[in-house]
Design an enzyme around this catalytic site. Structure first.
Site, PDB file in Angstrom:
ATOM      1  N   GLU A 182       0.814  -1.215   0.000  1.00  0.00           N
ATOM      2  CA  GLU A 182       0.000   0.000   0.000  1.00  0.00           C
ATOM      3  C   GLU A 182       0.849   1.266   0.000  1.00  0.00           C
ATOM      4  O   GLU A 182       0.499   2.258  -0.644  1.00  0.00           O
ATOM      5  CB  GLU A 182      -0.957   0.013   1.196  1.00  0.00           C
ATOM      6  N   TYR A 231      -6.416   6.640   3.771  1.00  0.00           N
ATOM      7  CA  TYR A 231      -6.546   5.571   2.781  1.00  0.00           C
ATOM      8  C   TYR A 231      -5.834   4.297   3.232  1.00  0.00           C
ATOM      9  O   TYR A 231      -6.416   3.197   3.251  1.00  0.00           O
ATOM     10  CB  TYR A 231      -5.993   5.996   1.408  1.00  0.00           C
ATOM     11  N   ASP A 261      -9.593   6.310  -2.570  1.00  0.00           N
ATOM     12  CA  ASP A 261      -8.426   6.716  -3.346  1.00  0.00           C
ATOM     13  C   ASP A 261      -8.905   7.423  -4.616  1.00  0.00           C
ATOM     14  O   ASP A 261     -10.091   7.717  -4.757  1.00  0.00           O
ATOM     15  CB  ASP A 261      -7.550   5.497  -3.676  1.00  0.00           C
TER      16      ASP A 261
END
Length: 328
Positions: A16, A99, A117
DNA sequence: AAGCCGGGGTT
DNA sequence: AACCCAGGCTT
């Protein structure tokens, strides 16, 4: 995608961070390299920052790599190698924002917390026909709340990844595949012919022109000079050749005067050659770097870097490309 | 709230 | 050239 085959928070976290503002195609090789070199959070924690930056070289947004290392050390040394298992706990870690905290919490721990996102902004703004700018405070709150309403509480991980993938492959920024979209009938933007107007985004940043002159020292004993970038600004903690920034492109004669006055050269004998007559324009998102490399032939340099160790240092890709082309 | 922070790809 | 990318931090 390899990170789809695990729920291990370390691997999900790593993927991520790498994928922040980065397309899968660009980030995937870096993910594989990090997993290979740092199989556990302890391996990453025990590395030097320069090793982490070296592996990150070319991916950009280097604060991600610095924060990655800070958080790895914290998890390894203070948390016994265990990541927080909640959105709220994850949010406190350096480099993890709304996020990423939602992504890890949902994928690893089945917490019902919606990711928002760039893909999610696009899908939701179009489907519901929402004009609120996605990068305004109001928009950020509104889209987060909307996504949180929509999320499937029984399988938040799949919902989050599905809506992002839908945005990346179907509801694309340009040329979205509306003709074969399963949501066509109920998509507000499609039915009003407004797909190309959404999402709405505030302002565009002005690109600043900068003029970089790098001094590529070549000593008779095959050494050059690399300096670590300090302080604020771009490329923090990465290495570069000594830099003279000017307010315009420089002609050879004018630049020679500047070099003579430089602290690295006071009174010394040297020869100056301009490597590229046409400045190389390196484009960052917010700056255009008009770059000229200058070769400085000299007898000796202090604290020189032997040619054969140049590639050990993490450098911006602008420097890395030069090193590749220039045969030291 | 606005600005800063990379590099690569698409249109 | 403009825009976007599985955003976050600082001021």
């Amino acid at each position: 995608m390899p990170w789809r085959e695990t729920n291990n928070p370390y691997f999900i976290w790593l993927s991520e961070i790498i994928l922040q503002q980065t397309q899968v195609k660009q980030g995937l090789p870096y993910y594989n390299a990090f997993v290979a070199q740092f199989p556990t959070v302890f391996d990453l924690a025990n590395a030097k920052e320069s090793e982490v930056l070296k592996l990150w070289q070319g991916l950009g947004y280097y604060s991600r790599a610095r924060n990655l290392h800070v958080t790895a050390k914290y998890i390894a040394n203070t948390c016994n190698g265990e990541f927080p298992n909640t959105y709220k706990g994850l949010l406190k870690l350096k480099g993890i924002g709304d996020y990423t905290a939602s992504a890890i919490a949902s994928i690893c721990f089945n917490e019902v917390t919606a990711v928002v996102d760039g893909n999610v902004y696009r899908v939701l703004s179009r489907y519901f026909g929402i004009d609120t700018p996605i990068n305004s405070t109001k928009g950020i709150k509104a889209f987060k709340a909307l996504a949180q309403e929509l999320i499937d509480a029984k399988d938040p991980a799949t919902f989050n990844q599905a809506i992002m993938e839908f945005g990346a492959t179907q509801c694309r920024p340009k040329n979205p595949d509306c003709m074969f979209c399963p949501f066509q009938a109920s998509c507000v933007a499609y039915n009003k012919g407004r797909v190309d107007e959404l999402p709405v985004k505030l302002k565009k940043l002005k690109v600043k022109q900068r003029y970089f002159n790098f001094l590529v020292f070549l000593s008779k004993d095959n050494k050059t000079i690399l300096e670590k970038r300090k302080g604020k600004g771009i490329w923090q903690n990465l290495y570069q050749f000594p830099l003279i920034e000017t307010d315009d492109n420089m002609a050879h004669n004018d630049f020679l005067k500047l070099v003579k006055a430089h602290s690295l050269l006071n009174g010394k004998t040297f020869e100056l050659h301009q490597y590229n007559n046409v400045p190389k324009v390196h484009k960052l998102s917010h700056q255009h770097l008009n770059t000229t490399f200058w070769i400085v032939n000299i007898d000796l340099v202090e604290n020189g870097v032997p040619f054969e160790t140049i590639t050990d240092y993490p450098v911006p890709i602008l420097i890395g490309n030069f090193i590749e082309v220039f045969h030291f």
